[in-house]
Design an enzyme around this catalytic site. Structure first.
Site, mmCIF file in Angstrom:
data_model
loop_
_atom_site.group_PDB
_atom_site.id
_atom_site.type_symbol
_atom_site.label_atom_id
_atom_site.label_comp_id
_atom_site.label_asym_id
_atom_site.label_seq_id
_atom_site.Cartn_x
_atom_site.Cartn_y
_atom_site.Cartn_z
ATOM 1 N N GLU A 1 -3.009 6.913 7.366
ATOM 2 C CA GLU A 1 -3.790 7.695 6.410
ATOM 3 C C GLU A 1 -4.800 8.535 7.170
ATOM 4 O OE1 GLU A 1 -5.810 5.324 3.546
ATOM 5 O OE2 GLU A 1 -4.019 4.870 2.380
ATOM 6 N N ARG B 1 -6.682 -8.530 -9.309
ATOM 7 C CA ARG B 1 -7.365 -9.819 -9.469
ATOM 8 C C ARG B 1 -8.834 -9.550 -9.754
ATOM 9 N NH1 ARG B 1 -10.275 -9.692 -4.813
ATOM 10 N NH2 ARG B 1 -9.272 -8.847 -2.943
ATOM 11 N N LYS C 1 0.816 -1.217 0.000
ATOM 12 C CA LYS C 1 0.000 0.000 0.000
ATOM 13 C C LYS C 1 0.847 1.263 0.000
ATOM 14 C CE LYS C 1 -4.358 -1.607 2.041
ATOM 15 N NZ LYS C 1 -4.138 -3.043 1.950
#
Length: 665
Positions: free
Chosen positions: A211, A303, A127
């Site tokens: 974050e 995916r 990330k």
């Protein structure tokens, strides 16, 4: 695994090994077979008779039930592919789907991997690295801290710069694991410790980032597909804001109530993400959409997504077929201007879990699996007679409804849920029905925190059908029958001197048992006792659905044997009816100091040792099941006599884990 620097050339293939299980393996097999491919399933000991094995042309055994020794073992999957002569491998989602090393190993074995290049997976797999890469590409990212300094001091400085509230997130995370909301600097250290431990256990990587928490945000994602010929398209967006513990539960497409310019900018940002990492195949770019219409990149899932059917429903595009086409080297079948949205679609995940017990998984035999018809798409890995293993995700099925508009789609989902019944184990069907009927949700989109806030009221409002369950269970146990003309085998209370009576003791959901006097009537029963006064007669037995008239009111339900009791599914509720001995005394299991596993899982922490003094409510150990930690506490004061498990042990429901002896005077 050998490292492959260059992306291997694509080529056509005529056989496909599906390196997964459950509903996604069945769904991939259906498309592959329609495309004329030979399909090959893999299965562990726990899945020898599973539906995905039955759906494929061939099947190869890959090891024990433990995922690390079967579905998560690249060597075993590749060995199965070689044995079956597979030309390609589709990983589905989860397990090896985002494992870059596995993609490289497929190439080294001269097998096509149906997924993106390993380099793209690595670029988006972390990330913090993905955030920096997207920011460099001009994609908006939330303010945060993703520095190399992973010390508490470094995070404290980063948190102070960002401001509170904020999120602690695992850099290698997924599925809602390794995430903590932090409201103040005083709470940061504990959140870091908890998130790091969870991330290390789940992903083998304890690195974290921070974050800014975007209050009132929605989770909106954009589906993209790219080929080897420079084409990248988006298939519009989905809203996945209905989440519990940061795990999606219900999704819809397109995302409602977004201004056209914002929607277009988000789609363009998703395409930019794909181009920035030279992507191939299907992927999803996830964004936070704030109340002021600002949006921020969260992550890219490299995916197929669990919720991809809602996109298929509104675009008419089979995403698995596109994955297989792109993997074989062909260009995308459509250009961007040819991909339109038609109507609205909603997907609900039916899960074998008990919302009343903190969403504890409830695996076991599935005697009943009644799925809806009438235009409802059902993606499932289970049929009646199958068993839900405790070793894997307990997703039973996805119900997908396509409507003319959002109102039509949600109305259709509510109807589909009423037509669904699974058991005898617990499921989340009642909660899904409550969600689908909630006025706030029907009125418009909700934010990511909505379900957590609404959950107490939704659970409190679930239907209480205990009286109906007792009536159905009593009828199931004592139902009158003719005995095929033999008076000695009749079950209608017939006696030479007239119809007889019986006594019955029943308890519903573990409540105090009721002692009932049963009187047989022509085609019926009367139940009296402990405030219960019911007159029953059979309406009809409708293919396993028992229909009765109870005090002049029609009721219906399924009655299924379950753990020496009866599970009764009626009116959208599930109740367990047992037959204790009449007034046999109290339940000795309550407060007896014998702590058993309430669900199957893996022991993540043990807080006590033999000889330790504990008070009632003191934490003893923690189990991880379905991506969630479940704390087990002492049920009485005393001294720990034995600890029957260790960190890392896989335990079954009912296993004795800790014994607490009474404290000596």
């Amino acid at each position: 695994m050998a490292a492959i620097v260059a992306e291997p050339p694509a080529r056509p293939f005529d056989s496909l090994l599906i390196a997964n299980r459950g509903e996604i393996a069945c769904r991939i097999a259906d498309t592959a077979r329609r495309m004329g491919l030979r399909t090959i399933a893999v299965f562990s000991d726990a899945d020898a008779g599973a539906r995905h094995v039955r759906r494929c042309d061939e099947a190869v055994h890959i090891g024990p039930a433990a995922p690390g020794e079967s579905y998560l073992d690249p060597a075993r999957i590749l060995a199965a592919a070689r044995v079956a002569g597979a030309g390609a491998i589709h990983p589905g989602y989860g397990f090896l789907a985002e494992n870059a090393g596995f993609a490289e190993a497929c190439a080294a074995a001269d097998i096509v991997f149906v997924g993106p290049p390993a380099a793209a997976m690595r670029a988006m797999g972390s990330k913090d690295a993905a955030r920096m890469r997207m920011a460099a590409a001009g994609v908006p990212v939330t303010p945060g801290y993703d520095g190399n300094d992973q010390s508490e001091t470094g995070f404290a400085a980063g948190a102070t710069a960002i401001g509170f509230p904020l999120l602690v997130k695992a850099t290698a995370g997924g599925g809602g694991r390794g995430i903590r909301l932090v409201e103040s600097l005083q709470d940061l250290a504990d959140a870091l410790r908890q998130a790091r431990a969870e991330a290390q256990a789940a992903f083998g990587d304890g690195r974290l980032l921070l974050e800014r928490f975007v209050a009132g945000a929605r989770h909106v994602e954009v589906q993209i597909v790219a080929d080897r010929h420079g084409n990248v398209v988006h298939l519009h967006d989905r809203d996945c804001s209905i989440q519990r513990r940061r795990q999606k539960l219900v999704e819809e497409a397109p995302a409602p109530a977004i201004a056209a310019p914002v929607r277009a900018a988000m789609a363009e940002a998703a395409v930019t993400c794909a181009r920035a990492v030279d992507y191939r195949g299907a992927g999803t770019v996830e964004f936070l959409l704030s109340p002021d219409n600002s949006f921020y990149f969260m992550e890219m899932n490299t995916r197929l997504q669990v919720e991809h059917p809602v996109t298929e429903a509104v675009t008419g595009i089979d995403l698995v077929a596109w994955q297989l086409t792109v993997a074989a080297g062909a260009p995308l079948p459509c250009r961007q201007h040819e991909i339109a949205v038609n109507g609205h679609a909603v997907e609900a995940r039916v899960i074998a879990e008990d919302p009343a017990r903190g969403f504890a998984p409830d695996p076991g035999p599935l005697a009943l699996a009644a799925w809806p018809h009438g235009g409802v798409r059902v993606d499932t890995g289970y049929e009646a007679g199958d068993s839900v293993p405790g070793a894997y995700d307990s997703l039973l099925a996805k119900l997908v409804v396509h409507g003319l508009d959002r109102t039509d789609a949600w109305r259709g989902l509510a109807s589909a849920l009423r037509d669904t019944a699974v058991g005898p184990g617990a499921s989340n069907l009642g909660l899904l029905a409550a969600i689908a009927g909630d006025p706030a949700l029907r009125a418009g989109p909700v934010d990511i925190g909505w379900l957590e806030r609404a959950l107490p009221a939704l659970l409190a409002g679930l239907p209480d059908r205990r009286a109906d369950a007792l009536a159905l269970a009593a009828w199931h146990l004592l139902r009158p029958s003719s005995g095929d003309g033999d008076p000695w085998s009749r079950r209608d209370g017939w006696r030479v001197s007239g119809r007889g009576t019986a006594a019955l003791t029943l308890a519903v959901d573990g409540a105090a048992a009721a002692d009932l006097a049963v009187a047989y009537r022509p085609r019926g029963l009367a139940l009296r006792g402990d405030g219960i006064d019911l007159d029953l007669r059979e309406d009809r037995d409708d293919g396993g659905l028992l229909r009765l008239v109870c005090n002049g009111r029609a009721i219906a339900g399924h009655v299924l044997p379950h753990d020496n009791a009866l599970a009764v599914l009626t009116g959208g509720a599930r109740h367990v009816v047992s037959r204790p001995a009449p007034r046999a005394g109290s339940d000795a299991a309550a407060g007896d100091g014998r702590i058993r596993a309430p669900l199957p899982g893996r022991v993540q922490a043990v807080h006590v040792r033999p000889g330790a003094a504990v008070a009632a409510g003191a934490p003893l150990l923690a189990l991880e099941a379905m991506k969630t930690l479940h704390a087990l506490a002492a049920d009485r004061d005393g001294v720990v006599e034995t600890v029957g498990c260790a960190v890392g042990d896989q335990v079954a429901r009912g296993d004795l884990l800790v014994v607490i002896a009474p404290a000596s005077d």
